[in-house]
Design a protein around this motif. Structure first.
Motif, PDB file in Angstrom:
ATOM      1  N   ILE A  51       0.859  -1.119  -0.109  1.00 59.03           N
ATOM      2  CA  ILE A  51      -0.518  -0.434  -0.107  1.00 59.03           C
ATOM      3  C   ILE A  51       0.837   1.048  -0.458  1.00 59.03           C
ATOM      4  CG2 ILE A  51      -0.566  -0.418   3.045  1.00 59.03           C
ATOM      5  CD1 ILE A  51      -3.335   0.683   2.806  1.00 59.03           C
ATOM      6  N   ASP A  52       0.689   2.477  -0.824  1.00 54.78           N
ATOM      7  CA  ASP A  52       1.470   3.294  -0.424  1.00 54.78           C
ATOM      8  C   ASP A  52       0.854   4.122   0.824  1.00 54.78           C
ATOM      9  OD1 ASP A  52       0.323   6.096  -1.874  1.00 54.78           O
ATOM     10  OD2 ASP A  52      -1.241   4.196  -1.305  1.00 54.78           O
ATOM     11  N   GLY A  55      -2.465   5.455   1.455  1.00 62.48           N
ATOM     12  CA  GLY A  55      -3.762   4.822   1.277  1.00 62.48           C
ATOM     13  C   GLY A  55      -4.500   4.551   0.402  1.00 62.48           C
ATOM     14  N   SER A  56      -3.909   5.354  -0.934  1.00 59.56           N
ATOM     15  CA  SER A  56      -5.346   5.016  -1.774  1.00 59.56           C
ATOM     16  C   SER A  56      -4.222   4.384  -3.376  1.00 59.56           C
ATOM     17  CB  SER A  56      -5.114   6.492  -2.360  1.00 59.56           C
ATOM     18  OG  SER A  56      -4.000   7.076  -3.185  1.00 59.56           O
ATOM     19  N   ARG A  58      -2.933   0.703  -3.559  1.00 58.25           N
ATOM     20  CA  ARG A  58      -2.823  -1.007  -3.270  1.00 58.25           C
ATOM     21  C   ARG A  58      -2.107  -1.674  -4.214  1.00 58.25           C
ATOM     22  NH1 ARG A  58      -7.999   0.608  -0.116  1.00 58.25           N
ATOM     23  NH2 ARG A  58      -7.723   0.817   1.520  1.00 58.25           N
ATOM     24  N   ASP A  59      -1.674  -2.505  -4.032  1.00 61.21           N
ATOM     25  CA  ASP A  59      -1.408  -3.666  -4.892  1.00 61.21           C
ATOM     26  C   ASP A  59      -1.538  -5.384  -4.519  1.00 61.21           C
ATOM     27  OD1 ASP A  59       1.336  -1.473  -4.558  1.00 61.21           O
ATOM     28  OD2 ASP A  59       0.355  -2.224  -6.886  1.00 61.21           O
ATOM     29  N   ASN A  69      -6.959  -8.626   1.454  1.00 66.65           N
ATOM     30  CA  ASN A  69      -6.389  -6.862   1.242  1.00 66.65           C
ATOM     31  C   ASN A  69      -5.860  -6.305   2.027  1.00 66.65           C
ATOM     32  OD1 ASN A  69      -8.200  -4.431   0.235  1.00 66.65           O
ATOM     33  ND2 ASN A  69      -9.735  -4.055   1.253  1.00 66.65           N
ATOM     34  N   PHE A  71      -4.620  -2.455   4.313  1.00 63.36           N
ATOM     35  CA  PHE A  71      -5.472  -1.171   4.667  1.00 63.36           C
ATOM     36  C   PHE A  71      -4.712  -0.485   5.577  1.00 63.36           C
ATOM     37  CE2 PHE A  71      -8.147  -1.984   7.697  1.00 63.36           C
ATOM     38  CZ  PHE A  71      -7.927  -3.650   7.760  1.00 63.36           C
ATOM     39  N   ARG A  72      -4.379   0.506   6.216  1.00 54.36           N
ATOM     40  CA  ARG A  72      -3.365   1.046   7.196  1.00 54.36           C
ATOM     41  C   ARG A  72      -4.226   2.623   7.278  1.00 54.36           C
ATOM     42  NH1 ARG A  72       1.168   3.908   3.826  1.00 54.36           N
ATOM     43  NH2 ARG A  72       1.783   4.511   6.134  1.00 54.36           N
ATOM     44  N   VAL A  79      -0.263  -1.111   9.560  1.00 56.16           N
ATOM     45  CA  VAL A  79      -0.742  -1.443   8.735  1.00 56.16           C
ATOM     46  C   VAL A  79      -1.514  -2.854   8.480  1.00 56.16           C
ATOM     47  CG1 VAL A  79       1.520  -2.459   7.614  1.00 56.16           C
ATOM     48  CG2 VAL A  79      -0.410  -2.078   6.052  1.00 56.16           C
ATOM     49  N   ARG A 106       6.694  -1.318  -5.041  1.00 58.55           N
ATOM     50  CA  ARG A 106       6.445  -1.775  -4.136  1.00 58.55           C
ATOM     51  C   ARG A 106       6.371  -3.143  -4.348  1.00 58.55           C
ATOM     52  NH1 ARG A 106       3.524   2.225  -4.962  1.00 58.55           N
ATOM     53  NH2 ARG A 106       1.602   1.321  -5.521  1.00 58.55           N
TER      54      ARG A 106
END
Length: 125
Positions: A51-52, A55-56, A58-59, A69, A71-72, A79, A106
């Protein structure tokens, strides 16, 4: 001193769910991309999710798309990796990793400067 501490691993049956957490300290978390990797016995470490820093973006590896999934929560410097529909082939030690600026890809472990100690996930058939 940078620290990454994973938690949430364990034993689960096929089809079950687990949520992993990775809490960090010693880095500017809100500006750091984060990733999860895993390593099964006798296999190389492989990318799972990233995740960058915003947070927008995702890989997800193809093997986990639709099931996992990432998320952070920047307020908690944490994270997460939510894992659903687990399969025996998901059994591995899961590592979180930090990719601070200047950001590398990433997808590659070599881009990550800091690593947690790992948490074991075992999926029984």
């Amino acid at each position: 001193q940078v620290q990454l501490v994973e938690s949430g691993g364990g034993l689960v049956q096929t089809g079950g769910s687990l949520s992993l957490s990775c809490t960090t300290s010693g880095l500017t978390f809100s500006r750091t991309a984060m990733g999860w990797f895993r390593q099964a016995p006798g296999k190389e470490r492989e990318f799972v999710a990233a995740i960058d820093w915003t947070g927008s973006v995702r890989d997800l590896a193809d093997s986990v798309k639709g099931r996992f999934n990432i998320f952070r929560d920047n307020a908690k410097n944490t994270v997460y990796l939510q894992m659903n529909s687990l399969k025996p082939e998901d059994t591995a030690v899961y590592f979180c990793a930090a990719n601070p600026p200047p950001y590398g890809s990433r997808w590659y472990a070599s881009s990550y400067d800091y690593w947690g100690q790992g948490t074991q996930v075992t999926v029984s058939s």
